[in-house]
Design a protein around this motif. Sequence first.
Motif, PDB file in Angstrom:
ATOM      1  N   GLY A 104       0.834  -1.198   0.000  1.00 30.55           N
ATOM      2  CA  GLY A 104       0.000   0.000   0.000  1.00 30.55           C
ATOM      3  C   GLY A 104       0.865   1.244   0.000  1.00 30.55           C
ATOM      4  N   ALA A 105       0.688   2.089   1.004  1.00 30.61           N
ATOM      5  CA  ALA A 105       1.487   3.314   1.129  1.00 30.61           C
ATOM      6  C   ALA A 105       2.415   3.241   2.334  1.00 30.61           C
ATOM      7  CB  ALA A 105       0.570   4.529   1.234  1.00 30.61           C
ATOM      8  N   LYS A 106       2.862   2.034   2.679  1.00 31.48           N
ATOM      9  CA  LYS A 106       3.778   1.831   3.799  1.00 31.48           C
ATOM     10  C   LYS A 106       4.973   1.003   3.353  1.00 31.48           C
ATOM     11  CE  LYS A 106       0.678   2.280   7.761  1.00 31.48           C
ATOM     12  NZ  LYS A 106       1.462   3.399   8.324  1.00 31.48           N
ATOM     13  N   LEU A 107       6.089   1.201   4.046  1.00 30.72           N
ATOM     14  CA  LEU A 107       7.314   0.483   3.759  1.00 30.72           C
ATOM     15  C   LEU A 107       7.970   0.113   5.084  1.00 30.72           C
ATOM     16  CD1 LEU A 107       9.934   1.269   1.051  1.00 30.72           C
ATOM     17  CD2 LEU A 107      10.711   1.102   3.419  1.00 30.72           C
ATOM     18  N   TRP A 108       8.604  -1.072   5.138  1.00 30.37           N
ATOM     19  CA  TRP A 108       9.318  -1.523   6.323  1.00 30.37           C
ATOM     20  C   TRP A 108      10.770  -1.780   5.958  1.00 30.37           C
ATOM     21  CZ3 TRP A 108       4.362  -2.538   5.141  1.00 30.37           C
ATOM     22  CH2 TRP A 108       3.390  -2.345   6.136  1.00 30.37           C
ATOM     23  N   ASP A 109      11.702  -1.368   6.839  1.00 32.87           N
ATOM     24  CA  ASP A 109      13.112  -1.626   6.565  1.00 32.87           C
ATOM     25  C   ASP A 109      13.565  -2.900   7.274  1.00 32.87           C
ATOM     26  OD1 ASP A 109      13.790  -1.036   9.231  1.00 32.87           O
ATOM     27  OD2 ASP A 109      14.507   0.985   8.777  1.00 32.87           O
ATOM     28  N   VAL A 110      14.818  -3.274   7.071  1.00 31.71           N
ATOM     29  CA  VAL A 110      15.322  -4.551   7.580  1.00 31.71           C
ATOM     30  C   VAL A 110      15.414  -4.575   9.103  1.00 31.71           C
ATOM     31  CG1 VAL A 110      16.554  -5.175   5.475  1.00 31.71           C
ATOM     32  CG2 VAL A 110      17.706  -3.780   7.229  1.00 31.71           C
ATOM     33  N   ASP A 111      15.424  -3.413   9.733  1.00 34.69           N
ATOM     34  CA  ASP A 111      15.432  -3.353  11.190  1.00 34.69           C
ATOM     35  C   ASP A 111      14.029  -3.290  11.779  1.00 34.69           C
ATOM     36  OD1 ASP A 111      18.273  -3.255  12.287  1.00 34.69           O
ATOM     37  OD2 ASP A 111      18.382  -1.783  10.663  1.00 34.69           O
ATOM     38  N   GLY A 112      13.017  -3.405  10.908  1.00 34.24           N
ATOM     39  CA  GLY A 112      11.647  -3.456  11.382  1.00 34.24           C
ATOM     40  C   GLY A 112      10.963  -2.111  11.530  1.00 34.24           C
ATOM     41  N   PHE A 113      11.615  -1.014  11.141  1.00 36.78           N
ATOM     42  CA  PHE A 113      10.976   0.298  11.240  1.00 36.78           C
ATOM     43  C   PHE A 113       9.946   0.464  10.125  1.00 36.78           C
ATOM     44  CE2 PHE A 113      14.824   1.008  13.662  1.00 36.78           C
ATOM     45  CZ  PHE A 113      14.360   1.721  14.754  1.00 36.78           C
ATOM     46  N   GLU A 114       8.824   1.050  10.485  1.00 38.78           N
ATOM     47  CA  GLU A 114       7.713   1.267   9.553  1.00 38.78           C
ATOM     48  C   GLU A 114       7.690   2.728   9.114  1.00 38.78           C
ATOM     49  OE1 GLU A 114       2.971   1.651  10.198  1.00 38.78           O
ATOM     50  OE2 GLU A 114       3.812  -0.296  10.776  1.00 38.78           O
TER      51      GLU A 114
END
Length: 443
Positions: free
Chosen positions: A55-65
């Motif tokens: 959708g309009a969200k992204l998560w990085d490898v450290d789990g931050f949204e």
Amino acid sequence: MMDFILLETARFLDVRPKTKALAERSGMVWRGGAPMHWMTDWASPIPIYAARAEGAKLWDVDGFEYDDFCLGDTPSMFGHARTEIARAIAEQAQNGMGFMLPSETAVEVGELLTERFGLTKWQVATTASDANRAVIRWARAITHRPKILIFDGCYHGVVDDAFVVLEDGTPVMKKGLIGQVADFTHTTTVIPFNDLDALEDALKYCDIACVLCEPVMTNCGMIAPDDGFHEALRRLTRKYGTLLAIDETHTLSSGYGGYTRTHGLEPDMFVVGKAIAGGVPAAVWGVTDEVSARMDQALSIIGAGSSGIGTTLSGNALAMSAMKVMLTEVMTEAAFAHMTKGAENLVSQLQAVIAEQGLNWSVIHVGARVELVFGGNSPQNAAQMRDAMNPLELKAFHLYLINQGLLIAPFHNMMLISPLTSSEAVARLVAAISEFGRIIRPN
């Protein structure tokens, strides 16, 4: 400002051990530390490594949204991981991805493009850069004129002909055109956007094959056309026999048929890239019947297949399948209505923040695209926009937003609203911008 940047840099690094480890590994194998140098152009001290997006969200490898208002700098402006696109490309992959032959889907896509954008004859490229190169070469071939005209600060991908800018009013090659030995200032005329006197003065010599333009400038910050600019541009190009090519790689976000259909423009040649296949690498360029006939005439002299334009990946079946579902299921009028309404909501809230805090900022808005300018008046051309951009302030702003879990386009203050962007995400963005204003505002 530097103390603030150092503080935000430490905040970013202190909580991202996986990101730091990947950056160290990446630096050993990727020149510059990433597969593509633009991936390192963000304000973060090392790249954000994406794990997934939806959708309009992204998560990085450290789990931050993150609330994503960059959306890949446009390719994903209708949302990440769309199930419609995933289904279409999976089905096509099972039947083959590239044949160097047309398919029934290709015919359907051509019909959809004509219905959506109005131009009658189309070709497919792998990127908008490729499409713009084709447009430039065909324009020269059919007009027998050597030059093109662009606007200072424009964005037309990695097209060498467009890497000419104005420095103190003098055309010069952009410093980023590394390794190019040709001097394009001899064949590319560059003038300020919105300057109709300079436009007619350039066109009157009848040696310019085409004007290649974005309907709204989007790369040096967003710059809107003055009232009547596009009507005059079309009148003058016709007066002097110059083709008008409109590049909607970014401004497709303006409405259902891009800025061109929304505002009734009449290009001879037309380019759409990035978002047309929902993130699958593809672009399209269209021409009028008249231009198509002139292209046929040029080909009759050199022979079909001899133009050297296009690649074997262009028009592949995978891209065609993605484009079909984008044009029928994703890029709908309802989607654009939601995007425009969300952008209008963002603009009104930003203007309220600016008024409340007495900030010398302004907001530019076209369709689903919003630009925050750290200057009180909306610039009319690239020179004015460059004067409004403070590199340190921009870096501080972007890094602060990243640490707040908010992504906007890394190169300036552009924000995109997708059909899946929530009002809550907009509220979080506005709150962070408001807080940044309080932090940097002089006492």
